[in-house]
Each structure stands twice: as structure tokens, then as C-alpha cells.
Design a protein around this motif. Structure first.
Motif, PDB file in Angstrom:
ATOM      1  N   HIS A 165       0.828  -1.199   0.000  1.00  0.00           N
ATOM      2  CA  HIS A 165       0.000   0.000   0.000  1.00  0.00           C
ATOM      3  C   HIS A 165       0.853   1.235   0.000  1.00  0.00           C
ATOM      4  CE1 HIS A 165      -3.156  -2.802   0.593  1.00  0.00           C
ATOM      5  NE2 HIS A 165      -2.456  -3.325   1.573  1.00  0.00           N
ATOM      6  N   ALA A 181      -7.940   0.085  -7.150  1.00  0.00           N
ATOM      7  CA  ALA A 181      -6.792   0.011  -6.231  1.00  0.00           C
ATOM      8  C   ALA A 181      -7.270  -0.116  -4.785  1.00  0.00           C
ATOM      9  CB  ALA A 181      -5.926   1.260  -6.391  1.00  0.00           C
ATOM     10  N   ASP A 182      -6.418  -0.727  -3.979  1.00  0.00           N
ATOM     11  CA  ASP A 182      -6.808  -1.027  -2.603  1.00  0.00           C
ATOM     12  C   ASP A 182      -5.924  -0.303  -1.585  1.00  0.00           C
ATOM     13  OD1 ASP A 182      -8.222  -2.349  -0.563  1.00  0.00           O
ATOM     14  OD2 ASP A 182      -6.629  -3.851  -0.411  1.00  0.00           O
ATOM     15  N   ALA A 183      -5.069   0.605  -2.057  1.00  0.00           N
ATOM     16  CA  ALA A 183      -4.128   1.232  -1.120  1.00  0.00           C
ATOM     17  C   ALA A 183      -4.843   2.184  -0.175  1.00  0.00           C
ATOM     18  CB  ALA A 183      -3.040   1.958  -1.891  1.00  0.00           C
ATOM     19  N   THR A 193       2.470   4.541  -1.616  1.00  0.00           N
ATOM     20  CA  THR A 193       2.379   5.560  -2.649  1.00  0.00           C
ATOM     21  C   THR A 193       3.759   6.152  -2.799  1.00  0.00           C
ATOM     22  OG1 THR A 193       1.729   7.126  -0.970  1.00  0.00           O
ATOM     23  CG2 THR A 193      -0.028   6.081  -2.217  1.00  0.00           C
ATOM     24  N   VAL A 246      -4.908   5.989  -8.509  1.00  0.00           N
ATOM     25  CA  VAL A 246      -3.764   5.110  -8.213  1.00  0.00           C
ATOM     26  C   VAL A 246      -4.015   4.323  -6.926  1.00  0.00           C
ATOM     27  CG1 VAL A 246      -1.305   5.069  -7.692  1.00  0.00           C
ATOM     28  CG2 VAL A 246      -2.181   6.644  -9.417  1.00  0.00           C
ATOM     29  N   CYS A 247      -4.717   4.948  -5.975  1.00  0.00           N
ATOM     30  CA  CYS A 247      -4.879   4.302  -4.668  1.00  0.00           C
ATOM     31  C   CYS A 247      -6.326   3.950  -4.332  1.00  0.00           C
ATOM     32  CB  CYS A 247      -4.345   5.202  -3.567  1.00  0.00           C
ATOM     33  SG  CYS A 247      -2.567   5.443  -3.642  1.00  0.00           S
TER      34      CYS A 247
END
Lengths: 367, 620, 207
Positions: free
Chosen positions: A186, A302-304, A188, A290-291
Motif C-alpha cells: 500500500h 486500487a486497494d491502497a 504511494t 492510483v490508490c
């Protein structure tokens, strides 16, 4: 030499006892506390309290006996001026000593019986109609995944939400508590996300269990009445540990069914030409995607960061520091996440005021 | 002590032993257990003041909701260093100070078994503490809590937790060496006739503590090495991503950490057991019970570690087992309290400051003990662990018990150590400030914890309703600080006063009161032969028919003959090698962070120290 | 502990002690007991992570049991020469004592040299401290044992040079016996490590 005179001594005793009495009274009816372990709002939290309170009384009795005994001794046998008394040199009394070894052991044995029963009770399997939720601790927010087969979404996954967990009243929720194990999963740019230990705790509904990478712990939770129940991460987990808050929203079964039905849907798409539509473009075209996941938007999986599909249906975000229904709160967050939450993993993207306005409008449209 | 047979004039100059026994330099080379004890005490007290300032910072930050005095990053460093300082740099070395100074005097020995090793322990403790504190200027202090839970501690980007691992390793080596030294001293250096059941309880507790140290420190040593290697050399001991188990750290840490609690509190129990009889003018009630309960606390202390981990999911079997073992350890602790009560019962209680601190210590420890028993109620612990309820509990144990015990010991033995009395009036002011302050500070924390205030939080919102009790706690913490300040004033004015303390100001019972205040460098002109527990008391008093003591007629027994003699007594000479070796080890620590060349310099210095030590001649 | 071993043999022979044991010997026993827990915790870490590595090389990929058996035998043999050194020192036969001390040190160096070779080979086969849990636990455990052997060698060589410089005490047997205690302990620990790490097959090395 004569210092522990009657006056000061009494004052001290009164003082200590007063404090303890006050402590008990105030703990029992503290006005605003919404994380109060002594105000359980469900059967599992109540079970713990009804074990703790009798033990507290036993402890209070022992306290009074021991401290009272000491006070009595120091008053009675204090040195008095003009009396040079040499006391008898008692070396011990085996029978007495065996007695006061066995007495506390018996008291403790009695106390341990209901304790052990409760340990096993709280570790038992949930009733068959329980709702299963996997709770994952992240730095510094909680992710909730409803894992039952009837919690599948239109997009194909399970219902996933963040920061606020919604549960029906009167029904057991069986939590599986864990944390990420891969520190890189996770991340960035430039801001490593670490897999650390958290602890999930909503005091009025249940005791806490640690959220540990690679491990799964379980909590039985249930709320009697609709309402908001507050909690927070209890295990030190880095910079924003102190503000990693969470809330449980208990609703009636009917409201819960409606909530589930809505959560299963893809995200709403704003009318073209609105500010929200611009925000959606900013979301997909910018760094957000992106997250963050939003069901219904291609590639937004995305799963961040927290899943934003039904962002506007939730009561709080950013570790429950901010209010989803408050545009200013959302704006504050987008302007500089780390200013709200020290060490926040979401970078400051230096969004323009126009972009922020658009994103706020879009997020608030995600009912 | 070592028997090198080379005549003095042939020795190379480097190996000549320092000879000064007075003046500033003598403090750097001393191997006298009394001077080392004073050094330990002074250093520990300075760290106590620093740790206290950190506590005030914590309390000031939490005096209001949304406190802004410290940032989250600063707060994490401050609370971590507060814990590390109070545990490793204050209570442990302060106990070491008392044990160092008092064990040889109380067992009738001239020094500890290994005087130079003793100096080495002290210097390494000092350098370890300075090493830890230097991190504030070298990129950030430890910020993962004194418990340093992995993986938070292995992955945090600031260098703080590397300093934590290395600093505690240095202090750990110092403590291990000290434990072996003091342990052997008690086992092997007792005066003729002092069988194990004539050993004063303080010394007994000291022995138990040294054994706990010797067998728990290697476990934390391994944990710290694994933490250090994870941070510095890329190993994966606590890395869940590749199969490592974060709980391994917790098991290793608490396998040390719980015995550590008894390491901190047992010396205070020893002090209570000396002070209460003296000022009750009665022997300790049930000496053997108190000794055996201390020993059994030591053993059971290794079997309760997982009660720090009830919420990590060990399963109901383990939680049941550790719940029960935790309840069991309350029994030998309770026994001591009843014995102390029975000691005072029927006595002639003189409330000197030392006595006040001991009675206050027992009374406040009872509160900590009772809240400790509630931790054995495992499901209740699911609610209470990691909250201020725990903070309240262990501060009643460690402040109410250990710190009040330490101050009791300071007032009790101060005249023996410095030859001057501490002021009783100021002492009593300090006592009341500290007792009121500690109850104001830590009492409300029980409530805060039950109301849901988590530990290690740098802030709390107003909505939780925690403000009032936090403010009370903050007022309490400054009350404690005022008490400490009064002690500093008292100590300074005492040390400026005339050396007029008698050898036996309290009508003491144990051997240390037989010699002068302060004792001569060789402790006793003649090593006393011991015939009974409370040997000195029995030399002063005999019992009449009804069992009441009557003073022995003058001349009928050996009375203390302070000073004068002892010219023929051979004592180990001072040495600077312990200091050199300890400095070398500290440089190795910095080298592991800053580069191998520095580590090699440190290792070389360590070797120089070791060989200088091995080869230096015995005292002339 | 090097210091503890070399200094103050006198606690025993000059004054009567309460237990009758020389203080240095008591201290050495206490230290070794403490060190037992040190290795106990390291071995526990190894055992706990046996078969837990998610990627190779695994133990069976790198271990060469016959090779390590030979070097283990060498270390065991050094316990015999150590006994002979102690006996010679107690007879005040300084010549023989030096020979056996040097032999012990040589055997120890052979062992450490073998370990260095083994570590290098493992490293070349892809096993490093950071490669997997096996690498982390194996190198740290055996590395700290190797460091103990190295310190032992240093003490043995120091004894020899002290004896040439005539710096050994009257009863030279005492310091030699103390260092012998340490040496035997380190050998015994190796037997445990060799058995646990090399001989007992790993649960599922290929997982």
C-alpha cells in the motif's frame, strides 16, 4: 519524631478513600464519554462489565481491609512522647502466616471461576445468523469487508467500506481482525506504508483484539440500540496512533437491509456538465485512481486507500477525524492530508482550488 | 587481588595503576563499591530529573484536549524516552546504587567480589544512557515505546529505534556484569557465621533481583539483536511479508519484561523490610516467609509474561493459563504486605521520613497490586489493556511502590553514606507532596482508562469527556515535581552541612550501622562474626524474661569502634581500564550506526581495556 | 567475560568464601547459565522459523552434512586438548600447557575457518542474511556461536602469551580451568546447534 499525628493521618485516609469513592461514582456516570467501558451497549460488552464489577467490589473490600488495617496499626502503635516502650520482639507466627497465604489464594480461586468461563464464552463460535466482517488495520484507518455470500456487489466483489462500520441492532457481528502483512502493498510514491500492529476497539460494544499482520483474531460484537458507537486503535502504531479513530453505526434491521442494497450498487455517475462530473474526471485522470477504488469506474480498483464507492453514505473519514457530509472537512483533507493526520500516507498533491471544489462535489455525490 | 609477581620498577609505565583515592580523578578510577554506589545513585538521580521533565511534558500536552505543545512525532519520542529513562536509567541503576553500597556493608564484606567489573558496569551504564540520549541530537530519539513492538519498531524510518536497540544492549551488558558480580558477592562474601537465613531481607531481595537479571537479560539481548539486525542488516525476524512473526518480539520482550517488573520492585520490598522493623523496634514478622515469598515471586515472575498479551489472540487455553498464573503471583505479594503489617503491629512506630515513605510505599503499592489482580480477569483486560487504566496500575506499582521505596532508602541510608542527616522537616513536606501528587496524578488515570482513554496517545478530543481528570492528573504531576524539588534542596543543604551523623542514628539492626558514617574505605576494621539475624541489634540488646529487649550493659559486648584501625587491610587499587573498556563498547555502538571504522576503533579500545585490566599489577 | 575470567582468581585461593567455591568460578558458572538462555532464545528463534521461509535457498539446498560433521568433530576434539591443557597447568607443567593450549586454539581456528568457508559458500549459493528467514536465523545463530569461539581463541592465545611473559599467577591451573569451562560450554552449545540445525530434518523445507 512524632509526625504521623492524628490530624494529618485522618486527613490522608479520608483523602484516599474519598478519591476512590469519587472514582467509582464518576466512572459509573461520566457525562459525555462515548468510549466508556462501564456503559456497555451490547451483550458482549455487558458480559465483560458484569464480570469486572463484582471483582472491583472484591478488590475494594480487600483495599478497605488492608489499608484500614494499616491505618489502625499506625494510629494505635505510634510512638508517644514520654513513653519509651520497648515492644515485644515477635518473630512470626507460622499458623497466622499460612492463614494469610491461603486466604488470598481462596479469594483469587473464587474470582477465577467466572473469569475462565467468560474467557471461553467470548472465544466461542458466533451464532449461525451472525454477519461476518473482516476488519483490517492500516496506517491510520480501518477497512471493513463484509464477507458473507449475500454481501456481493454488482461489480462482483464484496461490500467494502472504511472508517465507519454499519451493523444491524440485535444481531451478532463476527469480526475477523487483521492487518496487512506486506509493507510494500500500500505504498504511494515516496511514502512507505508499513505493516504494523493495530488493535480494534469499540469499548461500548466489545473488548479489543489486536490486528496483527499474518494473524486473524476474532471479536463478537452486538449493539442493542441504534446509534453511533465510537472507538479507536488501541495499540501503538506510529505517528497518528492517537487519532486512528473508528465508529460503528448501528441501525435497525430494515435500515441495514436498505444500506446493504445501496452498498451493492455501483457508484453514481454525476450528470454531465456538473461540477461533480468535472470532479470525476479529475479523479480518473489524476492521482486519485492510483490508490482508491470506485465501483463502476473502469480501472478504479486500487486497494491502497479507502474504497470511495459510497463515500457520501458514511459518517466519517480520515481515521474518523473528519465528517463526510461537511464540504469544508473534505476540502481540508484534500488541501493537505498530513496537516490533518500526521504522517498520512496520502500525499499532498497540491491540487488547485478548482480541482478541490470539483472533487468535493464529486465525493459528496457518491451516496 | 590478581597476583602478578613482577616487581614494580620493571612494569611498563602504561600499566602502572592509578593511586589517587581522593579528588576528582579518583572518581574515574575508583573500584570502591561505596564510591561506585554514589556514582550510580547520582547518575540515576540526574536521569530521574530528566525523565521527570519528560513526564511533565507529557502531562502538559494532555492537560487540554487537542494539545498543541508537542507534535505527534515529538510526543512519541518523549513518552518512549520517559519510559526507557525511568525503567533502565533510573529505577534499575538506583537499585544498583543501593545494592552496590549496602550489600558489602550488610553482609560484612570489604567490597564486592569483582571491584573492577563493578566499575565497568557503572561506566557502561552511564555510556549506554548517554548513548540513548545522544539520539535526540542525531536524527531523533527512540519513538516506538519502551516495549518497542515490531514491526513498527523495525520499519520506522527515524534512527531512534536503532539507538534503542544498541543503547539497551549496552545497558544490558552492564546489568548482566553487575548481576553476576553482586550475585557472587552475596553468595560468597558473607561474614563468618552469616548463613543464608541471617542475611538481611534487603540483601535477599537483591540476590533474587540479580538472578532475575542474569536469566532474563539474555532473552531481551537476543530480541534486541534481532531488532537491530532487522533494522540495520536486512534480516527478517519480525517481517510478516516473508513469513516472520511479529509476535516473536512480544514473547521475547515480555519474557524479559515481566521479570523486569520484579527487578524494579523487589529492591523496594527489601527497603520496606529493613525500614519497617527498625522504626517499629521489632524484628521483621515472618522473616522466612518474606524471603521465600520473594524467591517464589522470582520464579513465578517468569511464568506470567503473556498477561501483557491477552488481546493478541493467543487463544482461550493460553489466556486461561496465564490468567491463573497471574492470579497466583498475587499470593506471595500479598503475604509480604500482611507480614509488614504484622511487623508494625505491637511496635513502637517512629514516623521518621524514611518510615513515612515505607508506610506510604506499602499503602500505595496495595492499590497497584489490587489493580494488577484485575488484569488477571482476562475478559476485563480486553477492555483495559492499552488504556490509561494500565498506566495507572503500573505507576502505582512503580511510583507508589518502587519510587517511594527508593526515597525511603535514601532517607534511611543517607547518614550512613554521607555522614550527614537529611532534614526531617523538608523530608516530610516532600513526602506529603509526593503522596498527594501521585494519587492526584495516577488515581484519575484509572477512571480515564475505564472511560476509554488509550495509552500512548498524543491527544484526545473534547467530546470524549476526558478533560477534567486529565487536568487533575496534570496538577498532580506538578505536585510530584514540587516534592522532588524539595528533595533536591534538602540534599544540597545536607551535603553543605557538617558531617555530624552518628554511626547508628536509627537504632539499626543490621551490620552497616556498626561501622562509622560514612564507613572507612575498608568498611570494617574487623570483619564481624555473625551469630544471629539482626546481628547488630542482638549486640545492643538482650531480652528480659518477658521477651522485651533490654540494652546490653556497656562493655559487655562489642560496640562499634568507628575509624582508626584498618591500616593493614589490603584493598584493590583504583584502575582506569574499566572506563576505557566501557568507552570502547560505546564506540562500537556508534560504529554500528555510523560505520565500521568507528566500530573497529571501539573494539580496539575495548581490547586495550581488557588487556590492560588483565595485566595491570595488583595494588601496591 | 574475558575480563572476568582473567582477573581475580584470588577470590578463591586467598580468602575462604562462604560457599567454598572460588568467586571467579561461581561467576563463570553464573555467566554460562545466563549465556545458556542467550543461545536458548537464539535457537528458539531458529526452530520457530524452521520451514517458514517463503523462498530458497532452503537448508537442504546448502547444507553439506559430512563437511560440517568434520568441523564439528574438530571442535569436539578441542575439548580434549583443553582438558589436557588444564591438567598440565595444574601440574605446573607450563611447556605442555602451552602446547595443549595452542592445539586447542588451532582446532578452534580450524572450526572458525571452516565456518567462514561455509558461510562464503552459502552466500555464493544465494543465501544471505536478508534472503529469507532461514538465512536470517541461521547466520545470526551460528554467527554468534562463532563469535563465542573466536573470543575463546583470543583468551587461549592470551594465556599462552601471558605464560611466556611470566604473567600467569602462581596457580596457573586456575585461569586455564576457567577458560576451559567457557571453552567446554561453547563446544556443548555447538553440539546442540549442530543437532538442531543440521541433523534434525526441517519440516517442509521446500514450502
Amino acid at each position: 519524631m512524632r509526625s504521623g499525628g492524628k490530624g494529618t493521618l485522618r486527613k490522608r485516609v479520608l483523602w484516599v478513600m474519598g478519591l476512590v469513592a469519587l472514582a467509582l461514582v464518576v466512572a459509573a456516570c461520566a457525562p459525555h464519554a462515548s468510549q466508556d467501558t462501564l456503559k456497555p451497549q451490547g451483550p458482549y460488552a455487558r458480559e465483560i462489565k458484569s464480570l469486572f464489577i463484582p471483582v472491583l467490589w472484591v478488590a475494594a473490600a480487600v483495599f478497605l481491609i488492608v489499608e484500614g488495617g494499616i491505618v489502625w496499626i499506625i494510629v494505635k502503635y505510634r510512638h508517644r512522647k514520654g513513653r519509651d516502650r520497648m515492644p515485644a520482639q515477635t518473630h512470626g507466627n507460622t499458623r497466622l502466616e499460612i492463614g494469610w497465604t491461603i486466604a488470598p489464594a481462596l479469594v483469587l480461586a473464587v474470582v477465577m471461576v467466572p473469569t475462565v468461563a467468560t474467557i471461553w464464552d467470548l472465544a466461542s463460535k458466533p451464532p449461525s445468523n451472525a454477519i461476518n466482517v473482516t476488519v483490517t488495520g492500516r496506517q491510520w484507518w480501518w477497512k471493513f469487508e463484509y464477507t458473507d455470500p449475500d454481501m456481493k456487489t454488482a461489480a462482483g466483489g464484496q461490500i467494502v467500506t472504511a472508517n465507519e462500520m454499519v451493523i444491524p441492532t440485535g444481531r451478532t457481528v463476527y469480526l475477523t481482525v487483521t492487518a496487512d502483512s506486506d509493507p510494500g502493498a500500500h505504498t504511494t510514491d515516496g511514502l512507505p506504508g508499513f505493516a504494523v500492529i493495530h488493535s480494534f476497539w469499540v469499548p461500548e460494544l466489545a473488548g479489543k483484539q489486536d490486528a496483527i499482520p499474518t494473524r486473524e483474531n476474532h471479536i463478537l460484537m452486538q449493539a442493542d440500540h441504534p446509534g453511533i458507537y465510537h472507538g479507536q486503535c488501541a495499540e501503538f502504531c506510529g505517528l497518528s496512533h492517537g487519532i486512528m479513530r473508528v465508529q460503528v453505526r448501528a441501525v435497525t434491521p430494515q435500515e441495514f437491509d436498505a444500506w446493504v442494497a445501496n452498498q451493492k450498487l455501483d457508484a453514481l455517475t454525476p450528470q454531465p456538465g456538473t461540477l461533480a462530473a468535472t470532479g470525476m474526471q479529475d479523479f480518473t485522470g489524476g492521482q486519485c485512481i492510483v490508490c482508491h477504488a470506485i465501483a463502476g469506474i473502469p480501472n478504479a480498483t486500487a486497494d491502497a486507500g479507502p474504497n470511495l464507492t459510497h463515500f457520501a453514505s458514511r459518517g466519517c473519514f480520515a481515521g474518523c477525524l473528519l465528517d463526510n457530509q461537511n464540504a469544508d472537512d473534505i476540502r481540508r483533507w484534500l488541501e493537505d492530508p498530513a496537516a490533518v493526520k500526521p504522517g498520512a500516507k496520502m500525499p499532498n498533491y497540491h491540487l488547485s482550488p478548482e480541482q478541490i471544489d470539483a472533487l468535493v462535489a464529486y465525493l459528496m455525490s457518491l451516496k | 587481588m590478581s597476583s602478578v609477581s613482577v616487581p614494580a620498577e620493571e612494569r611498563p609505565g602504561l600499566l602502572r595503576r592509578p593511586t589517587a583515592v581522593t579528588g576528582l580523578w579518583s572518581w574515574f578510577t575508583t573500584v570502591d563499591h561505596k564510591k561506585i554506589g554514589i556514582l550510580y545513585g547520582l547518575t540515576a538521580f540526574v536521569f530521574f530529573l530528566v525523565g521527570g521533565l519528560e513526564a511533565l511534558l507529557i502531562r502538559s500536552q494532555l492537560a487540554q484536549p487537542n494539545g498543541k505543545l508537542l507534535t505527534a512525532a515529538q510526543y512519541d519520542q518523549v513518552f518512549t524516552m520517559h519510559g526507557l529513562t525511568m525503567v533502565f536509567l533510573f529505577v534499575m541503576p538506583m537499585s544498583a546504587a543501593f545494592l552496590n553500597y549496602m550489600i558489602p556493608l550488610m553482609i560484612g564484606a570489604r567490597d564486592v567480589a569483582f571491584p573492577r567489573l563493578n566499575a565497568f558496569s557503572y561506566w557502561l551504564f552511564l555510556f549506554g544512557g548517554l548513548f540513548l540520549y545522544s539520539s535526540f541530537f542525531l536524527g531523533g530519539a527512540p519513538n516506538g515505546g519502551w516495549f518497542g513492538y515490531a514491526p513498527n519498531s523495525t520499519t520506522d524510518p527515524s534512527p531512534g529505534m536503532t539507538f534503542y536497540a544498541l543503547g539497551l544492549l549496552l545497558a544490558g551488558i552492564a546489568s548482566t556484569a553487575g548481576a553476576i558480580n553482586l550475585g557472587v558477592t552475596v553468595l560468597n562474601m558473607r561474614a563468618p557465621g552469616m548463613s543464608f537465613f541471617r542475611v538481611p531481607v534487603f540483601v535477599w531481595m537483591g540476590l533474587v533481583v540479580q538472578m532475575l537479571l542474569a536469566f532474563s537479560l539474555p532473552i531481551i539481548t537476543v530480541a534486541l539483536i534481532e531488532l537491530l539486525f532487522d533494522r540495520r542488516f536486512g534480516t527478517h525476524f519480525f517481517d510478516p511479508a516473508v513469513g516472520g512473526d511479529p509476535l516473536l518480539w512480544q514473547h521475547l520482550f515480555w519474557l524479559f519484561g515481566h521479570p523486569e517488573v520484579y527487578i524494579l520492585i523487589l529492591p523496594a520490598f527489601g527497603i520496606f523490610s529493613e525500614v519497617l522493623p527498625v522504626f517499629s523496634r521489632k524484628p521483621l514478622f515472618g522473616y522466612q516467609f518474606v524471603v521465600f515469598s520473594g524467591i517464589s515471586i522470582g520464579f513465578i515472575g517468569f511464568g506470567v509474561w503473556a498477561h501483557h498479551m491477552f488481546a493478541v489472540g493467543l487463544g482461550p487455553v493460553a489466556n486461561t493459563a496465564f490468567g491463573i498464573s497471574t492470579a497466583i503471583i498475587a499470593v506471595p505479594t500479598g503475604v509480604k504486605i500482611f507480614n509488614w503489617m504484622a511487623t508494625m503491629h505491637g511496635g513502637d512506630l517512629r514516623f521518621t521520613t524514611a518510615m513515612l515513605f515505607s508506610v506510604g510505599g506499602v499503602m500505595n503499592f496495595v492499590i497497584g497490586g489490587l489493580s494488577g489482580v484485575t488484569h488477571a480477569i482476562v475478559p476485563a483486560d480486553y477492555q483495559q489493556t492499552d488504556t490509561y487504566y494500565i498506566v495507572a496500575h503500573f505507576h502505582y506499582v512503580l511510583f507508589g511502590g518502587a519510587v517511594l521505596g527508593i526515597f525511603s532508602g535514601l532517607f534511611y541510608w543517607w547518614p550512613k553514606v554521607f555522614g550527614r542527616m537529611l532534614g526531617e522537616k523538608l523530608g516530610k513536606v516532600q513526602f506529603w507532596l509526593m503522596v498527594i501528587g501521585l494519587n492526584l496524578t495516577f488515581g484519575p488515570m484509572h477512571i480515564l482508562g475505564l472511560q476509554g482513554m488509550i495509552r500512548r496517545t498524543y491527544t484526545y478530543p473534547a467530546s470524549l469527556g476526558l478533560t477534567f481528570w486529565n487536568q487533575v492528573a496534570t496538577v498532580g504531576s506538578f505536585t510530584i515535581a514540587a516534592g522532588v524539588l524539595v528533595f533536591v534542596v534538602n540534599a544540597v543543604s545536607s551535603l553543605r552541612g557538617p558531617k555530624d551523623a552518628p554511626a547508628d542514628p536509627w537504632d539499626g539492626r543490621t551490620l552497616e550501622w556498626m561501622t562509622s558514617s560514612p564507613p572507612p574505605v575498608h568498611n570494617f576494621d574487623e570483619i564481624p562474626t555473625v551469630h544471629a539475624l539482626d546481628e547488630f541489634w542482638h549486640r545492643k540488646y538482650t531480652e528480659d524474661k518477658s521477651g522485651r529487649p533490654v540494652p546490653v550493659q556497656a562493655g559487655a559486648s562489642e560496640q562499634p569502634h568507628p575509624g582508626g584501625g584498618g591500616h593493614e587491610i589490603h584493598l584493590p587499587g583504583p584502575s582506569y581500564w574499566p572506563l576505557v573498556g566501557a568507552l570502547g563498547l560505546q564506540l562500537v555502538g556508534y560504529g554500528i550506526i555510523y560505520g565500521w571504522w568507528l566500530a573497529f576503533v571501539g573494539a580496539a579500545l575495548l581490547l586495550v581495556g581488557v588487556f590492560g585490566w588483565a595485566l595491570e599489577p595488583s595494588a601496591e | 567475560m574475558a575480563q572476568a575470567a582473567v582477573e581475580h582468581h584470588g577470590g578463591g585461593s586467598e580468602h575462604a568464601t562462604s560457599t567454598g567455591l572460588p568467586s571467579t568460578k561461581l561467576a563463570m558458572w553464573l555467566f554460562l547459565a545466563s549465556d545458556c538462555l542467550f543461545f536458548g532464545a537464539l535457537i528458539t528463534s531458529y526452530v520457530l522459523y524452521r520451514g517458514a521461509s517463503v523462498q530458497g535457498p532452503f537448508p537442504r539446498d546448502v547444507f553439506d552434512i559430512p563437511y560440517t560433521s568434520v568441523s564439528s568433530f574438530v571442535l569436539l576434539g578441542s575439548s580434549l586438548t583443553m582438558v589436557l591443557a588444564v591438567a598440565a597447568a595444574q601440574r605446573r607443567d607450563l611447556g605442555r600447557m602451552r602446547i595443549w593450549l595452542l592445539a586447542t586454539a588451532m582446532l578452534g581456528m580450524t572450526f572458525v575457518g571452516g565456518q567462514v568457508y561455509e558461510f562464503t559458500r552459502f552466500y555464493n549459493e544465494g543465501l544471505s542474511l536478508s534472503k529469507n528467514l532461514f538465512g536470517s536465523t541461521f547466520f545470526v545463530l551460528t554467527g554468534f556461536h562463532g563469535a563465542h569461539v573466536a573470543i575463546g581463541i583470543l583468551m587461549l592465545l592470551s594465556l599462552v602469551s601471558f605464560s611466556y611473559a611470566d604473567k600467569l599467577p602462581e596457580d596457573a591451573g586456575f585461569p586455564v580451568e576457567m577458560i576451559g569451562l567457557y571453552w567446554h560450554f561453547v563446544d556443548i552449545v555447538w553440539i546442540v546447534i549442530f543437532t538442531v540445525v543440521y541433523l534434525i530434518p526441517t519440516g517442509n523445507p521446500g514450502k
